[in-house]
Write a protein that holds these residues in place. Structure first.
Motif, short mmCIF file in Angstrom:
data_model
loop_
_atom_site.label_atom_id
_atom_site.label_comp_id
_atom_site.label_asym_id
_atom_site.label_seq_id
_atom_site.Cartn_x
_atom_site.Cartn_y
_atom_site.Cartn_z
N ALA A 59 85.99 -17.26 64.28
CA ALA A 59 86.32 -18.39 65.16
C ALA A 59 86.13 -19.73 64.46
N PHE A 60 85.07 -19.87 63.70
CA PHE A 60 84.82 -21.17 63.08
C PHE A 60 85.75 -21.43 61.90
N LEU A 61 86.30 -20.40 61.27
CA LEU A 61 87.34 -20.60 60.26
C LEU A 61 88.61 -21.12 60.95
N ALA A 62 88.89 -20.62 62.14
CA ALA A 62 90.03 -21.12 62.91
C ALA A 62 89.83 -22.60 63.26
N LEU A 63 88.62 -22.96 63.67
CA LEU A 63 88.33 -24.38 63.97
C LEU A 63 88.46 -25.24 62.73
N GLY A 68 90.98 -31.94 62.14
CA GLY A 68 91.67 -33.12 61.64
C GLY A 68 93.15 -33.16 61.98
N ALA A 69 93.70 -32.05 62.46
CA ALA A 69 95.12 -32.03 62.84
C ALA A 69 95.29 -32.74 64.19
N ASP A 111 84.83 -20.32 73.45
CA ASP A 111 83.50 -20.95 73.40
C ASP A 111 83.38 -21.83 72.16
N ALA A 112 83.87 -21.34 71.03
CA ALA A 112 83.82 -22.12 69.79
C ALA A 112 84.61 -23.42 69.95
N LEU A 113 85.76 -23.35 70.60
CA LEU A 113 86.57 -24.54 70.84
C LEU A 113 85.82 -25.53 71.72
N VAL A 118 81.59 -30.83 67.92
CA VAL A 118 80.36 -31.36 67.33
C VAL A 118 80.47 -31.35 65.80
N ALA A 119 81.00 -30.26 65.25
CA ALA A 119 81.08 -30.11 63.80
C ALA A 119 82.49 -30.30 63.24
N TYR A 120 83.50 -30.23 64.09
CA TYR A 120 84.89 -30.29 63.63
C TYR A 120 85.64 -31.36 64.40
N ASP A 121 86.68 -31.88 63.77
CA ASP A 121 87.59 -32.83 64.41
C ASP A 121 88.68 -32.01 65.10
N VAL A 122 88.35 -31.46 66.26
CA VAL A 122 89.25 -30.56 66.98
C VAL A 122 90.40 -31.35 67.59
#
Length: 167
Positions: A59-63, A68-69, A111-113, A118-122
């Protein structure tokens, strides 16, 4: 001097970025439909600023792949009570939409999304496109219904990318 910008605050003329992320296990039959879609898209002419990623079952590789997109499309097998090969689409950025759970081996993608910002620019806009599987047993090939649906799935992804690039 003033410069114009779009609704996202990006300077006029700046390229929009889109991420297409295939998730699922490519060795578990129809669970690999995301992998096969990414493979098919690699041979296509896609809008500038489009990235393609195999995220597997992490999941976190997907995030990270979509971080940034401006927009993201997640492609997966969907556990729905519908005939195998049925293609469905959901907006994951709208909590009121009852999208199916995208379960990954390490963490639920939904859930990861929800906590990933917090950690990624989703991206603000995230769509889920997928196909109802017929077989989830160990296999490298897709089942007949999912294989038959793959060209339409790829076409819909291309359509969404083109629409999003113009939006």
């Amino acid at each position: 001097m003033t410069t114009s910008s779009d609704a996202a605050g990006r300077p006029a003329g700046e390229e929009r970025t889109q991420a297409v992320v295939g998730v699922g296990s490519m060795v578990m039959g129809d669970d690999g439909v995301g992998y096969h879609a990414i493979e098919a898209l690699e041979d296509r002419s896609l809008p500038d600023g489009t990235s393609l990623t195999h995220a597997g079952t992490t999941a976190f590789l997907a995030l990270e792949a979509m971080s940034g997109a401006d927009r993201a499309l997640v492609v997966d097998a969907l556990a729905l009570d519908e005939p195998p090969g049925t293609i469905r689409e959901f907006r994951l950025d709208r909590p009121e939409v009852d999208a199916p759970e995208v379960t990954m081996h390490d963490y639920s993608f939904t859930d990861a999304l929800a906590v990933g910002d917090v950690a990624y620019d989703v991206p603000e806009r995230v769509r889920l496109l997928g196909v109802v599987p017929a077989e989830l047993d160990p296999a490298l090939e897709l089942s007949d219904p999912v294989s038959a649906a793959l060209p339409e799935l790829v076409s819909r992804i291309e359509q969404r990318l083109t629409e999003e690039a113009q939006d």
